[in-house]
Design a protein around this motif. Structure first.
Motif, PDB file in Angstrom:
ATOM      1  N   SER B  70       5.564  -5.347   2.213  1.00  0.00           N
ATOM      2  CA  SER B  70       5.900  -4.049   2.793  1.00  0.00           C
ATOM      3  C   SER B  70       7.393  -3.780   2.636  1.00  0.00           C
ATOM      4  CB  SER B  70       5.529  -4.010   4.282  1.00  0.00           C
ATOM      5  OG  SER B  70       5.911  -2.752   4.806  1.00  0.00           O
ATOM      6  N   PRO B  71       7.744  -2.625   2.126  1.00  0.00           N
ATOM      7  CA  PRO B  71       9.170  -2.301   1.996  1.00  0.00           C
ATOM      8  C   PRO B  71       9.795  -1.888   3.332  1.00  0.00           C
ATOM      9  CG  PRO B  71       7.801  -1.011   0.487  1.00  0.00           C
ATOM     10  CD  PRO B  71       6.895  -1.608   1.507  1.00  0.00           C
ATOM     11  N   ALA B  72       8.934  -1.716   4.359  1.00  0.00           N
ATOM     12  CA  ALA B  72       9.466  -1.204   5.631  1.00  0.00           C
ATOM     13  C   ALA B  72       8.803  -1.919   6.806  1.00  0.00           C
ATOM     14  CB  ALA B  72       9.213   0.301   5.734  1.00  0.00           C
ATOM     15  N   SER B  73       9.487  -1.862   7.942  1.00  0.00           N
ATOM     16  CA  SER B  73       8.881  -2.314   9.191  1.00  0.00           C
ATOM     17  C   SER B  73       8.235  -1.111   9.870  1.00  0.00           C
ATOM     18  CB  SER B  73       9.950  -2.893  10.125  1.00  0.00           C
ATOM     19  OG  SER B  73      10.579  -3.985   9.517  1.00  0.00           O
ATOM     20  N   GLY B  74       7.111  -1.343  10.519  1.00  0.00           N
ATOM     21  CA  GLY B  74       6.449  -0.237  11.199  1.00  0.00           C
ATOM     22  C   GLY B  74       4.960  -0.469  11.312  1.00  0.00           C
ATOM     23  N   GLU B  75       4.216   0.597  11.582  1.00  0.00           N
ATOM     24  CA  GLU B  75       2.769   0.490  11.790  1.00  0.00           C
ATOM     25  C   GLU B  75       2.029   1.118  10.613  1.00  0.00           C
ATOM     26  OE1 GLU B  75       1.429   2.468  15.316  1.00  0.00           O
ATOM     27  OE2 GLU B  75      -0.679   2.203  14.800  1.00  0.00           O
ATOM     28  N   ILE B  76       1.018   0.402  10.116  1.00  0.00           N
ATOM     29  CA  ILE B  76       0.178   0.963   9.051  1.00  0.00           C
ATOM     30  C   ILE B  76      -0.654   2.091   9.656  1.00  0.00           C
ATOM     31  CG2 ILE B  76      -1.632   0.484   7.350  1.00  0.00           C
ATOM     32  CD1 ILE B  76       0.876  -1.163   6.773  1.00  0.00           C
ATOM     33  N   VAL B  77      -0.538   3.291   9.093  1.00  0.00           N
ATOM     34  CA  VAL B  77      -1.254   4.437   9.676  1.00  0.00           C
ATOM     35  C   VAL B  77      -2.389   4.944   8.781  1.00  0.00           C
ATOM     36  CG1 VAL B  77       0.634   5.213  11.137  1.00  0.00           C
ATOM     37  CG2 VAL B  77       0.499   6.029   8.763  1.00  0.00           C
ATOM     38  N   GLU B  78      -2.389   4.540   7.528  1.00  0.00           N
ATOM     39  CA  GLU B  78      -3.456   4.991   6.623  1.00  0.00           C
ATOM     40  C   GLU B  78      -3.482   4.065   5.415  1.00  0.00           C
ATOM     41  OE1 GLU B  78      -3.027   9.087   5.467  1.00  0.00           O
ATOM     42  OE2 GLU B  78      -4.760   9.026   4.107  1.00  0.00           O
ATOM     43  N   VAL B  79      -4.694   3.814   4.891  1.00  0.00           N
ATOM     44  CA  VAL B  79      -4.793   3.073   3.627  1.00  0.00           C
ATOM     45  C   VAL B  79      -5.581   3.917   2.634  1.00  0.00           C
ATOM     46  CG1 VAL B  79      -4.632   0.784   4.696  1.00  0.00           C
ATOM     47  CG2 VAL B  79      -6.889   1.825   4.321  1.00  0.00           C
ATOM     48  N   TRP B  99      -1.704   5.064  -4.882  1.00  0.00           N
ATOM     49  CA  TRP B  99      -0.893   4.549  -3.761  1.00  0.00           C
ATOM     50  C   TRP B  99      -1.717   3.575  -2.919  1.00  0.00           C
ATOM     51  CZ3 TRP B  99      -2.365   5.723   1.370  1.00  0.00           C
ATOM     52  CH2 TRP B  99      -3.348   6.707   1.504  1.00  0.00           C
ATOM     53  N   LEU B 100      -1.040   2.719  -2.132  1.00  0.00           N
ATOM     54  CA  LEU B 100      -1.761   1.674  -1.395  1.00  0.00           C
ATOM     55  C   LEU B 100      -1.931   1.994   0.088  1.00  0.00           C
ATOM     56  CD1 LEU B 100      -0.079  -1.522  -2.902  1.00  0.00           C
ATOM     57  CD2 LEU B 100      -2.303  -0.552  -3.499  1.00  0.00           C
ATOM     58  N   PHE B 101      -0.820   2.261   0.775  1.00  0.00           N
ATOM     59  CA  PHE B 101      -0.913   2.502   2.234  1.00  0.00           C
ATOM     60  C   PHE B 101       0.248   3.356   2.697  1.00  0.00           C
ATOM     61  CE2 PHE B 101       1.328  -1.509   1.593  1.00  0.00           C
ATOM     62  CZ  PHE B 101       2.447  -1.377   2.395  1.00  0.00           C
ATOM     63  N   LYS B 102       0.068   3.916   3.918  1.00  0.00           N
ATOM     64  CA  LYS B 102       1.140   4.689   4.542  1.00  0.00           C
ATOM     65  C   LYS B 102       1.559   3.970   5.810  1.00  0.00           C
ATOM     66  CE  LYS B 102      -0.294   9.029   2.483  1.00  0.00           C
ATOM     67  NZ  LYS B 102      -0.614  10.455   2.638  1.00  0.00           N
ATOM     68  N   ILE B 103       2.847   4.019   6.079  1.00  0.00           N
ATOM     69  CA  ILE B 103       3.392   3.273   7.201  1.00  0.00           C
ATOM     70  C   ILE B 103       4.310   4.186   8.022  1.00  0.00           C
ATOM     71  CG2 ILE B 103       5.223   2.371   5.670  1.00  0.00           C
ATOM     72  CD1 ILE B 103       5.181  -0.213   7.363  1.00  0.00           C
ATOM     73  N   ARG B 104       4.154   4.145   9.364  1.00  0.00           N
ATOM     74  CA  ARG B 104       5.104   4.860  10.228  1.00  0.00           C
ATOM     75  C   ARG B 104       6.340   3.977  10.333  1.00  0.00           C
ATOM     76  NH1 ARG B 104       2.033   6.340  14.245  1.00  0.00           N
ATOM     77  NH2 ARG B 104       1.791   8.460  13.435  1.00  0.00           N
ATOM     78  N   VAL B 105       7.436   4.474   9.794  1.00  0.00           N
ATOM     79  CA  VAL B 105       8.595   3.620   9.548  1.00  0.00           C
ATOM     80  C   VAL B 105       9.481   3.451  10.778  1.00  0.00           C
ATOM     81  CG1 VAL B 105      10.686   3.349   8.162  1.00  0.00           C
ATOM     82  CG2 VAL B 105       8.606   4.268   7.121  1.00  0.00           C
ATOM     83  N   ASP B 106       9.731   2.219  11.158  1.00  0.00           N
ATOM     84  CA  ASP B 106      10.812   1.918  12.104  1.00  0.00           C
ATOM     85  C   ASP B 106      12.117   1.754  11.327  1.00  0.00           C
ATOM     86  OD1 ASP B 106       9.097   2.007  14.232  1.00  0.00           O
ATOM     87  OD2 ASP B 106       8.677  -0.142  14.216  1.00  0.00           O
ATOM     88  N   THR B 107      12.078   0.830  10.371  1.00  0.00           N
ATOM     89  CA  THR B 107      13.247   0.650   9.499  1.00  0.00           C
ATOM     90  C   THR B 107      12.770   0.324   8.091  1.00  0.00           C
ATOM     91  OG1 THR B 107      13.308  -1.690  10.103  1.00  0.00           O
ATOM     92  CG2 THR B 107      14.823  -0.236  11.281  1.00  0.00           C
ATOM     93  N   VAL B 108      13.536   0.796   7.114  1.00  0.00           N
ATOM     94  CA  VAL B 108      13.265   0.439   5.722  1.00  0.00           C
ATOM     95  C   VAL B 108      14.073  -0.809   5.398  1.00  0.00           C
ATOM     96  CG1 VAL B 108      13.454   1.192   3.314  1.00  0.00           C
ATOM     97  CG2 VAL B 108      12.772   2.828   5.087  1.00  0.00           C
ATOM     98  N   GLY B 109      13.442  -1.742   4.687  1.00  0.00           N
ATOM     99  CA  GLY B 109      14.127  -2.997   4.343  1.00  0.00           C
ATOM    100  C   GLY B 109      15.049  -2.827   3.147  1.00  0.00           C
ATOM    101  N   ASP B 110      15.308  -3.931   2.443  1.00  0.00           N
ATOM    102  CA  ASP B 110      16.201  -3.888   1.285  1.00  0.00           C
ATOM    103  C   ASP B 110      15.493  -3.228   0.109  1.00  0.00           C
ATOM    104  OD1 ASP B 110      18.263  -5.115   2.577  1.00  0.00           O
ATOM    105  OD2 ASP B 110      17.611  -7.146   2.025  1.00  0.00           O
TER     106      ASP B 110
END
Lengths: 354, 122
Positions: B70-79, B99-110
């Motif tokens: 996952s490129p980001a921290s957060g909750e998976i909201v859709e696949v 595309w694979l999944f959607k994520i509600r982003v807390d923070t994006v990683g590197d």
């Protein structure tokens, strides 16, 4: 091993020209795919594909005791071969395993050709030299002298016929004979390892590239190692290093027919010691079981997957696994994949019935 | 090799498109080309909370299985449910229907820009 250290087949430049993805395999730089594994797999199942298998090794065995030598070195009955016939065979070691699985081609009385797996050429040759010392034979490693192309598929014979100088329809499976193909002198064998009809073309190394180019020009689809592996898996064919190996007992496989009750090297370890393991086919629902995945029954690990992939023809995941021979009664097992257990059904080999 | 300039990338060949507080994630054109024919995709469960860099999915080609991070921290909201019956969508359009999944982003990683990613995707 770096790319520079890898050996190249006589067709290396042709593969690069064709846009192949080149990977290290058995010490060689080999094409794993050209257009894509699926497309190449289907081309072989439905039409005619051609593989470069020049990396495999060829030994010539001649002399008054050529038959006696091969009879002692292998498990199958070489004495049943007649000139112009080929036979699948196994090289047993001293501890109930295999040095290699091989093909023996009888060219004439006292003259045989042995084709071995690429990764095992040096090992096989040294092993056979050790046995040959007891026989009046000449054993020569001709691996670098030969290019080897496998044309495979339901249309392979028809397509090849248009460019060969003799009637191929009269040549049965496992026959081997000299021919002229595109004006080149070659040796043709009606053998292969895809589960399809086809021929293997032994051609001089320096003529292999021209023959390859001509085969592509007349309609053969180039196919790489990726398709070769899915094809042989669907056909239930064992692959050395996976279903066969130095420590895998040949009577574990469904190739017990290639082990005859005769005098041969290591006989007591093969014929007189049960292995306790059995090679089975497995079919899963969706997830793919790869080599090494634990196979379980009632929560206990009873074996491991030896080869596994998605079957491009059947469109379900298939695998072969070596498991405890006592644990296949109910036909329902599980395979552990990424920490989860998935149901797998024991399925008769070959997966693809033709 | 198609590397859209409006996306962010991971060195492990995932892309992320942030749109408000939800981001879409997939694998790059380079990654799908290297994998070859995709035949199976294991997607995360909706509702799972993940950290940037965590393994969240698996994309399998005929020859190999690849972990997807996952490129980001957060909750998976859709696949992408379409992948269960048609995993080849990843080969056909890794930035579109694959595309694979959607994520509600807390923070994006590197992550890196398209230009930076282009230097490693070759």
């Amino acid at each position: 091993m770096s790319q520079e250290d890898l050996k190249r087949t006589p067709l290396h430049d042709a593969h690069v020209r064709a846009g192949a993805r080149i990977v290290p395999f058995a010490g060689y730089a080999m094409p794993v795919q050209y257009a894509g594994v699926m497309a190449e797999h289907h081309a072989v199942r439905e039409g005619a594909g051609v593989f470069d298998v020049s990396h495999m090794g060829e030994f010539r065995v001649t002399g008054p005791q050529a038959l006696d030598f091969l009879q002692f070195a292998t498990t199958n009955d070489v004495g049943k071969l007649k000139p112009g016939r080929a036979q699948y065979n196994l090289l047993p070691n001293e501890r109930g395993g295999l040095v290699d699985d091989i093909y023996v081609y009888m060219l004439s009385e006292g003259e045989y050709f042995v084709v071995v797996n690429a990764a095992n050429v040096d090992k096989d040759f040294a092993h056979l030299q050790g046995i040959a010392a007891r026989f009046d034979v000449n054993l020569v490693n001709e691996s670098d002298a030969w290019g080897l192309l496998a044309v495979q598929g339901p249309k392979a014979a028809e397509l090849l016929q248009r460019h060969a100088d003799l009637d191929l329809s009269s040549k049965k499976k496992n026959s081997v004979f000299k021919a002229t193909l595109f004006d080149f002198d070659v040796m043709l064998a009606r053998t292969g390892y895809t589960g399809e009809d086809g021929f293997e073309i032994f051609v001089k190394a320096d003529e292999a590239e021209v023959v390859w180019d001509k085969l592509l020009a007349v309609g053969f689809t180039p196919a790489g190692l990726g398709a070769r592996d899915t094809l042989r898996l669907e056909a239930g064919f064992p692959l050395y290093g996976h279903e066969f190996g130095d420590d895998i007992h040949p009577l574990s496989s469904h190739y017990t027919w290639a082990v005859k009750d005769k005098a041969f090297h290591g006989r007591e370890h093969i014929l007189e010691k049960a292995s306790g393991h059995k090679l089975v086919g497995l079919t899963l629902d969706k997830v793919i079981a790869r080599e090494g995945a634990p196979v379980k029954s009632g929560g206990e690990v009873i074996g491991r997957v030896t080869s596994g992939s998605m079957s491009p023809t059947l469109k379900v995941p298939i695998a072969m696994a070596l498991i405890d021979a006592n644990c296949i009664e109910d036909g329902e097992l599980t395979v552990e994949i990424r920490g989860k257990e998935y149901p797998a059904r024991v399925t008769a080999l070959p997966f693809l019935k033709k | 090799m198609n590397i859209p300039s409006d996306l962010q990338y991971m060195s492990s060949h995932e892309w992320i498109r942030v749109d408000g507080d939800v981001a879409t994630v997939g694998i790059t054109d380079f990654a799908q080309d290297q994998l070859g024919d995709v035949v199976y995709v294991e997607l995360p469960e909706v509702g799972r909370v993940v950290s940037a860099g965590e393994t969240v999915a698996v994309v399998e080609s005929v020859k190999t299985a690849s972990d997807i991070y996952s490129p980001a921290s957060g909750e998976i909201v859709e696949v992408n449910d379409g992948l269960s019956g048609s995993p080849e969508l990843i080969n056909e359009g890794p930035y579109e229907n694959g595309w694979l999944f959607k994520i509600r982003v807390d923070t994006v990683g590197d992550t890196m820009s398209a230009d930076e990613y282009a230097k490693i995707a070759q």
